[in-house]
Motif scaffolding. Structure first.
Motif, short mmCIF file in Angstrom:
data_model
loop_
_atom_site.label_atom_id
_atom_site.label_comp_id
_atom_site.label_asym_id
_atom_site.label_seq_id
_atom_site.Cartn_x
_atom_site.Cartn_y
_atom_site.Cartn_z
N GLN A 13 36.82 42.69 39.56
CA GLN A 13 37.87 43.13 39.65
C GLN A 13 39.01 42.89 38.79
O GLN A 13 38.96 41.40 38.33
CB GLN A 13 38.37 42.98 40.94
CG GLN A 13 37.32 43.12 42.51
CD GLN A 13 38.04 42.29 43.53
OE1 GLN A 13 38.57 42.45 44.51
NE2 GLN A 13 36.42 41.90 44.19
N ARG A 42 30.40 43.13 42.84
CA ARG A 42 31.57 43.62 44.64
C ARG A 42 32.12 44.16 43.25
O ARG A 42 33.20 43.51 42.14
CB ARG A 42 32.01 41.69 44.62
CG ARG A 42 32.34 42.25 46.27
CD ARG A 42 32.44 40.42 46.47
NE ARG A 42 34.29 40.89 47.06
CZ ARG A 42 34.02 40.49 48.90
NH1 ARG A 42 33.14 40.64 49.75
NH2 ARG A 42 35.62 40.49 48.95
N LYS A 65 41.05 46.25 48.61
CA LYS A 65 42.39 45.10 48.99
C LYS A 65 43.57 45.89 49.08
O LYS A 65 43.90 46.91 48.47
CB LYS A 65 42.41 44.28 48.11
CG LYS A 65 41.53 43.00 47.98
CD LYS A 65 41.94 42.87 46.13
CE LYS A 65 41.22 41.39 46.41
NZ LYS A 65 40.98 40.85 45.45
N GLU A 175 31.34 32.43 48.16
CA GLU A 175 32.04 33.34 47.67
C GLU A 175 33.05 32.27 47.54
O GLU A 175 33.61 31.75 48.20
CB GLU A 175 32.28 34.69 48.07
CG GLU A 175 33.59 35.19 47.36
CD GLU A 175 33.35 36.81 47.26
OE1 GLU A 175 32.44 37.78 48.21
OE2 GLU A 175 34.74 37.45 46.81
N ARG A 177 35.95 30.78 43.87
CA ARG A 177 36.21 29.76 43.69
C ARG A 177 34.63 29.67 42.72
O ARG A 177 34.78 28.04 42.29
CB ARG A 177 37.26 28.63 44.18
CG ARG A 177 38.50 28.82 44.49
CD ARG A 177 39.34 27.82 44.99
NE ARG A 177 38.48 27.66 46.63
CZ ARG A 177 38.84 27.63 47.30
NH1 ARG A 177 39.41 29.33 47.52
NH2 ARG A 177 38.48 27.23 48.31
N GLY A 198 33.43 35.66 41.01
CA GLY A 198 34.32 36.66 40.23
C GLY A 198 35.25 36.82 38.86
O GLY A 198 34.64 36.39 37.76
N GLY A 199 36.20 35.59 38.48
CA GLY A 199 37.17 35.08 38.14
C GLY A 199 36.33 34.51 36.87
O GLY A 199 36.42 34.82 35.47
C1 LIG Z 1 40.46 35.87 48.15
C2 LIG Z 1 40.34 37.49 47.58
O1 LIG Z 1 41.44 38.26 47.66
N1 LIG Z 1 38.92 37.24 46.86
C3 LIG Z 1 38.48 38.34 46.52
C4 LIG Z 1 37.98 39.15 47.80
O2 LIG Z 1 37.55 40.09 47.06
C5 LIG Z 1 39.09 38.43 44.43
O3 LIG Z 1 40.55 38.28 44.06
C6 LIG Z 1 38.39 37.12 44.05
O4 LIG Z 1 38.18 37.14 43.05
C7 LIG Z 1 36.61 37.40 44.03
O5 LIG Z 1 36.08 36.55 46.17
C8 LIG Z 1 35.84 35.96 43.69
O6 LIG Z 1 36.43 34.88 43.66
P1 LIG Z 1 36.81 34.39 42.51
O7 LIG Z 1 37.27 34.92 41.69
O8 LIG Z 1 37.28 33.33 42.76
O9 LIG Z 1 34.58 33.54 41.64
#
Ligand SMILES: CC(=O)N[C@H](C=O)[C@@H](O)[C@H](O)[C@H](O)COP(=O)(O)O
Length: 217
Positions: A13, A42, A65, A175, A177, A198-199
């Motif tokens: 994302q 995802r 979102k 999921e 952090r 994700g990030g």
């Molecule tokens: C809180 C929210 O809106 N979380 C979103 C959910 O899809 C994404 O912005 C996150 O990147 C995803 O959950 C993975 O998490 P992390 O990027 O921390 O690994």
């Protein structure tokens, strides 16, 4: 759904304004994730899912979102869920915190009516148990640390929530952090069914910021 079990799901994302915010770029990130061994992906929005689908047959957890109040909520309407399904999502993530304006458990029924499993994104044990009882196929700890009463968001993943949900027999996706191999191992040790990252993989700005913070300048 079984293809995700015991695997790493990579959340591909990029928020509005991010240099990587382009469906083709997201699709290339997704392809890299699959080449690296991701069991699934995802992906946010029908447009990105369509682009990802052209590059890989890996299972996609789709979401959409929508800005609501202080944060983005996840797939708050049946219409959005239907669009994600039409774009090729294999599972649909919905926000089952009280902060979502959506119809709650009725969304689970709607997605099941589309023939797809549901990932319920929650922030607490109570929400997770309620979602599981309402028929969610997987409960994600995605929103722990992000609801108004949980701010500021803590730096580390909520492994306690993974453990508490798993101990009650909930199929849980860890999921939020996750940044290190050790955290991923600990999530599976706590009973996770899958781990979503994700990030730490797909946001070079965040990765650079973390390493740059370790330099002396
Ligand atoms: C809180 C929210 O809106 N979380 C979103 C959910 O899809 C994404 O912005 C996150 O990147 C995803 O959950 C993975 O998490 P992390 O990027 O921390 O690994």
């Amino acid at each position: 759904m079984g293809r995700l079990r015991g695997g790493l799901v990579v959340s591909c994302q990029a928020p509005a304004g991010h240099p990587l915010r382009d469906p083709e770029v997201i699709a290339r990130l997704a392809e890299c994730a699959v080449l690296g061994g991701a069991a699934g992906l995802r992906v946010n929005s029908a447009a990105d899912i369509t682009a990802v689908r052209r590059r890989t047959g890996a299972p996609v957890i789709g979401l959409h979102k929508v800005r609501h109040g202080h944060r983005d909520v996840i797939t708050p309407t049946a219409e959005l869920a239907t669009e994600l399904a039409a774009a090729g999502a294999d599972m649909i993530a919905v926000d089952l915190t009280p902060e979502s304006p959506g119809p709650g458990p009725a969304l689970i029924e709607h997605v099941h009516g589309l023939g797809l499993p549901v990932m319920a994104d929650v922030s607490t044990l109570e929400e997770g148990l309620a979602a599981w009882d309402a028929g969610a196929d997987v409960v994600g700890t995605t929103l722990s640390g992000y609801t108004a009463r949980q701010l500021p968001t803590p730096p580390d993943p909520d492994l306690g929530l993974v453990e508490a949900l798993a101990a009650r027999g909930v199929r849980v996706a860890a999921e939020g952090r996750y940044r290190t191999e050790e955290q991923v191992r600990r999530a599976f040790g706590a009973g996770a069914w899958a781990v979503v990252v994700g990030g730490a993989i797909t946001d070079p700005i965040a990765v650079t910021r973390r390493l740059a913070a370790a330099t002396p300048r």
